[in-house]
Design an enzyme around this catalytic site. Structure first.
Site, short mmCIF file in Angstrom:
data_model
loop_
_atom_site.label_atom_id
_atom_site.label_comp_id
_atom_site.label_asym_id
_atom_site.label_seq_id
_atom_site.Cartn_x
_atom_site.Cartn_y
_atom_site.Cartn_z
N THR A 1 -3.04 42.10 -11.25
CA THR A 1 -3.12 40.79 -10.48
C THR A 1 -3.07 39.71 -11.12
OG1 THR A 1 -4.42 40.10 -8.56
CG2 THR A 1 -5.64 41.21 -10.02
N GLU A 2 -2.56 38.61 -11.09
CA GLU A 2 -2.52 37.60 -11.90
C GLU A 2 -3.62 36.65 -12.19
OE1 GLU A 2 -0.51 38.05 -9.12
OE2 GLU A 2 0.06 36.30 -8.22
N ASN A 3 -4.75 37.06 -11.00
CA ASN A 3 -5.83 36.15 -11.35
C ASN A 3 -6.96 36.92 -12.47
OD1 ASN A 3 -5.75 38.04 -9.09
ND2 ASN A 3 -7.68 37.25 -8.73
N GLY A 4 -6.16 37.70 -13.25
CA GLY A 4 -6.69 38.25 -14.52
C GLY A 4 -7.26 39.65 -14.30
N SER B 1 -3.66 36.20 -18.62
CA SER B 1 -2.96 36.83 -17.43
C SER B 1 -1.48 36.52 -17.34
CB SER B 1 -3.67 36.56 -16.30
OG SER B 1 -2.97 37.51 -15.40
#
Lengths: 237, 218, 237, 218
Positions: free
Chosen positions: D54-57, D96
């Site tokens: 997930t791109e939020n890390g 990320s």
């Protein structure tokens, strides 16, 4: 210098000038430094440029700061959300500026500022509206667009735990923008759940070294206390 | 205003290190270059709360390791075994040089072959065509702090001044040096020229006789 | 894919083609993947381009690889050391190429490759020999030089502990180039002291996420065992 | 070679998610976009060893959190509470997106307004002058994997095809889409044109009647 440890968010936000560019951590509620944002609003600085992934939700946090008329411009990747009515209204009325930046480019521009990099070539956005007017360049057969560093006067971030040297660790996806924002501002203020003595954080696990943290405040507000503090804040405006 | 020498003789290496150490503000984040600058650490007061950075990925570096404290995974930029202070942190090379290049350190202390009147630094290459060039982190550190201090002898073995109008050796960085700490004097590079902050065993007039640029008494 | 866990360094280095560009971690001995470097030498690949901070020390590791005539070019920041005689001799004889890169630029070029950044503007080197012929550009009043991404076919790194998902943690300053090199190669091979089950590394403390690791070998050689393995390696050449 | 429909009717949303899930190789690192693509996760076999990004890390994202598992510090890109799988790791936003931009993911699944015959993607902006534009991570994810798969209905509410010769909506990325999974068919974007890999409740000839570009039967 080791960070100054202050007792309240308001002390941590003393001296923010009008016109400041402010990096604000968080992705949704996770990692959003609500106590610091509220203190920024109470501090009264105007004409702020706010950098966050979003443009505020509901009537609290960044939305409250915008509603109070303190924000001249928002730099973000995703302003439009189902509860972004405060920003939406002002934007449609032409009363607030928007600079839309792809999320990864936003993170990388902030990192570049902290890392002394003036600009960089990214493939993100090539051929799109968001790259219009920007320099394009082909390197090793791939096309890139030039993006520049995004520096700020102030960074407000939320971490989980700090030691007195300012070393920070985060919790889960609340880490998000905090570590890069901490590196890219003249003054970085961190809101943490607890401050431990030096030696209380494993040197191998430090995410933000203390060199990046200028002011530190412990503020472990649960949702109820937060709501209460917001009501009080509104009453004193 | 004139200044008189604060010591009767030029400073030896250790006295120079002590003199420089006295100018590092309490609580500073500092990178000490390989070689002579490393010795500055020995003269920082225990309560100075200076945090040492080493570009191979650490803040909070302690003194050189001895005996059982030696750990092959813990070395400084000069590849000497060191120790870890409380509150230390480790990070990778890109993050470490981001810290340097981003100007987050308060002070960098570097050695030099030459420094020019504009603060140009030459400290990585003699220009000798037979020399194998090696730069390491010098060019990064040259721009790594608001206060880049050079520590060197004022004259080379032939007696030629190392504080010069124009560097003749290949440059490490342009207009990056703020102060030059030498055995004979401490200089500050200003927009108006080279100021002498303090002399050791000589007068400004005597220094002026051996240096090509006009000196500004501080 | 989770990394392939192999039994020996030689299995980990199967299939390295002639002409490969190889990132090799380490700063001095700390973090230098000696077991993998030795296996690379035994594997016989030629015309290699080696990227490391240095150009080998003494007669072991990278120096042995160079002495065996396998290296066409070294990209590094600091070749000249008191025990770099192997490189020095070949360089003076014009039998090996050198690309000298400032240490921070080297790290950043490797990071850029791993991060999909084609190039970046750095202040490091402006006005020096190492910036000659490179594009210069003034951004916000400061002068920068353009540097490009440095990608590789293979990265050889040493970490301290891995889990079976390939997540890595390092030890002290042995971390150095490992984490960025792991991101910048088509195939990344990590030599670690131990491999633990998934769940054995705290998700908050992972330095290199497993996505970057392709092959993993546990090889906890002390200095004596290392010397012995070197002798054996020499004998079989 | 002709292909016959593999189902009698077009796929519903869940069947489409299941169809796409079946094409994700074991052990892949995958980013599932916000909205419909998120549902693909429900159809990955338990033993598929797919690792979700997930791109939020985070790598190693687990299913949506329920009840006591809800943790305000653990959300996905859609800001929905999620859980953590064994072997997970957390990292900051720049790291990320370095992972995305650097092409380290195996598969990204995205929604779309339109996809062109060359694989141009439009999924962030309707172009409506009154709309407040919002891009999020879409432009990064469009270039974030060797295999960028789009998941969408083949026709919009007005019956207009969303697989088009040229996108009329503002672009998210150029020539980035590899496959398009729709309720009526699975398409592959090739240098030679658009290939039909499979149809659902229709024939290639019937599809050809409703699409502007020549279709290559796979």
């Amino acid at each position: 210098m080791a960070p100054v440890i202050v007792e309240t968010p308001d002390e941590a936000l003393v001296g923010v000038p009008d016109g400041a560019t402010v990096l604000i951590g968080g992705f949704g509620n996770a990692g959003q430094p609500f106590a610091l944002i509220d203190a920024l609003r109470r501090g009264g600085a105007r004409d702020l440029v706010v950098v966050n992934n979003n443009a505020g939700n509901g009537n609290h946090g960044i939305a409250a700061l915008i509603a109070a008329g303190r924000v001249r411009k928002v730099i973000c990747s995703f302003p439009r959300q189902k509860d972004s009515w405060v920003f939406d209204g002002l934007y449609r009325a032409g009363q607030i500026e928007l600079e839309l930046v792809p999320q990864g480019t936003l993170a990388e521009r902030i990192r570049a500022a902290g890392a002394g990099i003036g600009g960089f070539y990214t493939p993100t956005g090539v051929g799109t509206l968001l790259a219009e007017g920007k320099e394009h360049r082909t390197i090793d057969g791939r096309e890139y667009v030039l993006e520049t560093a995004l520096r700020a006067d102030l960074a407000l971030i939320k971490a989980y735990r700090a030691d007195r040297a300012g070393n920070l660790v985060y919790r889960k996806t609340a880490r998000n923008f905090g570590p890069v924002m901490a590196t890219a501002a003249t003054v970085t203020v961190a809101q943490v759940a607890e401050i431990v003595d030096v030696g209380g954080i494993d040197p191998e696990s430090v995410v933000t070294p203390g060199i990046y943290v200028d002011r530190l405040v412990a503020t472990d507000l649960g949702p109820e206390q937060l709501a209460e503090s917001l009501v009080k804040a509104e009453a004193t405006r | 205003m004139t200044i008189s020498a604060s010591t009767e003789a030029p400073l030896d290496r250790r006295a120079l290190a002590a003199r420089l150490a006295a100018d590092i503000p309490r609580g500073s984040y500092v990178n000490l270059g390989i070689g002579q600058p490393t010795t500055v650490a020995e003269f920082l007061p225990a309560d100075a709360e200076v945090v040492l950075h080493t570009e191979n990925g650490m803040l909070g570096m302690g003194p050189e390791a001895r005996g059982d404290d030696i750990d092959d995974d813990l070395v400084n930029a000069g590849k000497i075994h060191v120790t870890e202070m409380p509150g230390a942190s480790y990070f990778h090379h890109a993050d470490s040089f981001a810290m340097i290049r981003g100007g987050h350190l308060d002070v960098c202390v570097l050695g030099a072959f030459q420094v020019s009147v504009r603060g140009d630094l030459a400290n990585w290459h003699t220009g000798d065509v037979d020399a194998i060039p090696a730069v390491g982190g010098a060019m990064d550190l040259a721009h790594g702090a608001e206060n880049v201090y050079v520590m060197m002898t004022l004259f080379d073995r032939t007696g030629a001044a190392k504080l010069v109008e124009e560097c003749t050796y290949p440059l490490t960085g342009l207009a990056c040096v703020r102060r030059v700490y030498t055995d004979h004097a401490v200089f500050e590079i200003r927009d108006t020229g080279v100021a002498v902050l303090e002399t050791f065993g000589c007068t400004v007039a005597q220094l002026q006789g051996r240096l090509a640029m006009p000196l500004i008494p501080a």
